[in-house]
Design a protein around this motif. Structure first.
Motif, short mmCIF file in Angstrom:
data_model
loop_
_atom_site.label_atom_id
_atom_site.label_comp_id
_atom_site.label_asym_id
_atom_site.label_seq_id
_atom_site.Cartn_x
_atom_site.Cartn_y
_atom_site.Cartn_z
N PRO A 116 0.82 -1.23 0.00
CA PRO A 116 0.00 0.00 0.00
C PRO A 116 0.85 1.27 0.00
N ALA A 117 2.01 1.20 0.67
CA ALA A 117 2.88 2.38 0.73
C ALA A 117 3.48 2.67 -0.65
N TYR A 118 3.90 1.63 -1.35
CA TYR A 118 4.47 1.82 -2.68
C TYR A 118 3.42 2.24 -3.70
N GLN A 119 2.19 1.86 -3.46
CA GLN A 119 1.11 2.20 -4.38
C GLN A 119 0.57 3.61 -4.14
N SER A 120 0.97 4.23 -3.05
CA SER A 120 0.49 5.57 -2.72
C SER A 120 1.00 6.58 -3.75
N ARG A 160 -2.03 6.12 4.91
CA ARG A 160 -3.31 6.83 4.76
C ARG A 160 -3.31 8.14 5.56
N VAL A 161 -2.70 8.12 6.74
CA VAL A 161 -2.61 9.35 7.54
C VAL A 161 -1.79 10.40 6.79
N LEU A 162 -0.66 10.00 6.24
CA LEU A 162 0.20 10.93 5.52
C LEU A 162 -0.49 11.47 4.28
N GLU A 163 -1.22 10.62 3.58
CA GLU A 163 -1.97 11.07 2.41
C GLU A 163 -3.03 12.09 2.81
N PHE A 164 -3.73 11.81 3.90
CA PHE A 164 -4.76 12.71 4.39
C PHE A 164 -4.17 14.07 4.71
N LEU A 180 -7.77 13.82 13.76
CA LEU A 180 -7.03 13.23 12.65
C LEU A 180 -7.10 11.71 12.71
N ALA A 181 -6.88 11.16 13.89
CA ALA A 181 -6.93 9.70 14.04
C ALA A 181 -8.29 9.15 13.66
N ALA A 182 -9.35 9.83 14.11
CA ALA A 182 -10.70 9.37 13.81
C ALA A 182 -11.01 9.48 12.32
N ALA A 183 -10.54 10.55 11.69
CA ALA A 183 -10.83 10.76 10.28
C ALA A 183 -10.23 9.66 9.41
N GLU A 219 9.01 18.44 21.70
CA GLU A 219 9.42 18.32 20.30
C GLU A 219 8.35 17.65 19.45
N ARG A 220 7.67 16.66 20.02
CA ARG A 220 6.57 16.01 19.29
C ARG A 220 5.42 16.99 19.07
N ARG A 221 5.11 17.77 20.09
CA ARG A 221 4.04 18.76 19.96
C ARG A 221 4.36 19.77 18.88
N ASP A 222 5.62 20.23 18.88
CA ASP A 222 6.03 21.23 17.90
C ASP A 222 5.97 20.65 16.48
N LEU A 223 6.35 19.38 16.34
CA LEU A 223 6.31 18.75 15.02
C LEU A 223 4.89 18.62 14.51
N TRP A 224 3.99 18.16 15.36
CA TRP A 224 2.58 18.07 14.94
C TRP A 224 2.07 19.44 14.53
N ASP A 225 2.45 20.46 15.30
CA ASP A 225 1.95 21.80 15.01
C ASP A 225 2.42 22.30 13.65
N ARG A 226 3.60 21.91 13.23
CA ARG A 226 4.10 22.31 11.91
C ARG A 226 3.15 21.89 10.79
N PHE A 227 2.38 20.84 11.08
CA PHE A 227 1.48 20.30 10.06
C PHE A 227 0.01 20.51 10.44
N ASP A 228 -0.23 21.55 11.25
CA ASP A 228 -1.59 21.96 11.61
C ASP A 228 -2.37 20.89 12.37
N VAL A 229 -1.66 20.14 13.20
CA VAL A 229 -2.31 19.14 14.05
C VAL A 229 -2.11 19.56 15.50
N MET A 230 -3.20 19.70 16.23
CA MET A 230 -3.15 20.20 17.61
C MET A 230 -3.24 19.04 18.60
N LEU A 231 -2.38 19.07 19.61
CA LEU A 231 -2.46 18.05 20.65
C LEU A 231 -3.45 18.44 21.75
#
Length: 429
Positions: A116-120, A160-164, A180-183, A219-231
């Protein structure tokens, strides 16, 4: 049956242990191929006599090594027990492995997991995505997931998460981590820290951002935030002073607080749910709330707009200063002269295009004269590209200068144009 059991029991003797261990290693390595030859080096008398009994060939005492073909050993075992060599070894235990078959099975599982990853669509479109997949295969991550029987599920879900995330419109509102997880997975906890899925996605995002894999919660919080994901949009907050804004709700509250020179905490939840615009031409940023507290107490509503990171910037801070920049405002940043403070300053400069505010070598050296109780610098030294001389000065003196110790000139700047390091203007990254 009794004769069979007695024969098997005889082969359990210590004199046969090295012979059958060598046979087991060869058979497991080759997929039970009987064409090979094994041997026992420096056999003792019991081992020598046992092998003579198996082969029917005499070997002198003191011989350095006795060799026997596996087919010969198999024939002898069949005659004595009625079992093949592989069947005998299985009875003696443990169960005989088939390494080539296991390797083939693992390879098939890897292929199934990665299909599935290679087919993405990301595989052809994004270098970072291919790098992430290659690293998973190279560093043993897939092997570990295979052992946990989670590979197929986790890699496919991570894809699928990365594609989303990659396909979300830039105008989309930030999304919470559970959202995000639920979506994607229909499980709000699927991306919680510590899950295989979270680990895979975090690694991919770090590769995407071109930064090391995060090791701390911040650092994890900051990384998620870079991609508009809020903890956590309620716990994330930023302290401000005299920052009037347009907009109902939050804009009204900020404007009201600025009228009285009152410090105001802004939460990420407020920023997201009460959109504002800010038209301040210059906004100052400090690291320590003691500086903002003095500005509020001594200058009140006469102080220039001031935002405080309170240490490592929060997601709310990043959102707020992004709004300031979008309104044409220039950010001017000051923080502690220690290596963690330099790391924070570098992040604010690069990420938001802020300019240094009294963060030059001359400011550091002046701060050293404010007292003799400066603590020694710790942690790994970091470059200061906005003023390389600052790095050399800090290395040479080895002392930290904390922001509250140099607050007087900062407060003076809040009443007139601030001092900006002349070296370079940082660009956002």
């Amino acid at each position: 049956m009794t004769t069979h059991l007695k024969a098997v029991a005889r082969y359990r003797g210590s004199e046969y242990r090295r012979l059958f261990s060598a046979a087991r290693r060869s058979l497991e390595r080759t997929g039970w191929d009987l064409s090979g030859t094994i041997g026992v080096t420096n056999p003792d008398e019991a081992e020598r006599n046992a092998i003579i009994g198996v082969t029917g060939r005499y070997h002198r005492s003191g011989i350095k090594r006795i060799e026997i073909t596996l087919s010969e050993l198999d024939a002898a075992v069949r005659t004595a027990t009625g079992l093949s060599l592989t069947e005998l070894l299985a009875q003696i235990g443990p169960k005989l492995a088939d390494r080539p078959a296991e390797a083939a099975k693992d390879a098939a599982s890897r292929e199934e997991a990665l299909r599935p990853a290679y087919q993405s669509s990301l595989y052809e479109a994004a270098d970072w995505y291919r790098t992430w997949l290659n690293e998973l295969s190279r560093d043993g991550t897939l092997t570990k997931l295979l052992a946990q029987r989670e590979t197929v599920y986790s890699v496919a879900q991570a894809t699928r998460v990365l594609e989303f995330m990659e396909n979300r419109p830039e105008s989309s509102a930030p999304i919470t981590l559970p959202g995000l997880a639920a979506a994607v997975t229909h499980n709000t906890k699927a991306l919680n820290h510590g899950t295989s899925l979270s680990t895979l996605v975090i690694r991919a995002l770090a590769t995407r951002a071109g930064i090391p894999k995060p090791t701390t919660a911040e650092e994890r919080r900051d990384l998620w935030d870079r991609f508009d994901v809020m903890l956590d949009d309620l716990a994330s907050r930023v302290l401000v002073l005299n920052l009037p804004a347009d907009g109902t709700g939050l804009g009204e509250w900020l404007t009201g607080a600025a009228r009285f020179g009152t410090p105001f905490y802004v939460t990420l939840h407020q920023i997201i749910n009460h959109p504002i615009t800010i038209a301040a031409p210059v906004v100052y940023v400090c690291e320590n709330p003691a500086v903002l507290r003095r500005a509020a107490g001594e200058l009140g509503p006469k102080a220039g707009p001031l935002v405080c990171t309170e240490g490592r910037p929060s997601t709310a801070f990043h959102r707020l200063v992004r709004t300031i920049a979008a309104g044409g405002g220039e950010l001017r940043y000051h923080g502690d002269f220690d290596w963690p403070g330099i790391a924070i300053a570098t992040n604010v400069f690069e990420r938001h295009g802020a300019r240094p505010w009294r963060m030059c070598a001359t400011d550091y050296l002046a701060g050293l004269t404010t007292g003799d109780d400066h603590v020694k610098l710790a942690d790994r030294p970091l470059p200061t590209p906005w003023d390389p001389g600052l790095f050399h000065a800090m290395r040479a003196h080895g002392k930290a200068v904390y922001e509250e110790a140099v607050a007087d000139p900062l407060l003076a700047d809040l009443q007139r144009p601030a001092q900006i390091c002349p070296s370079i203007k940082m660009t956002s990254g």
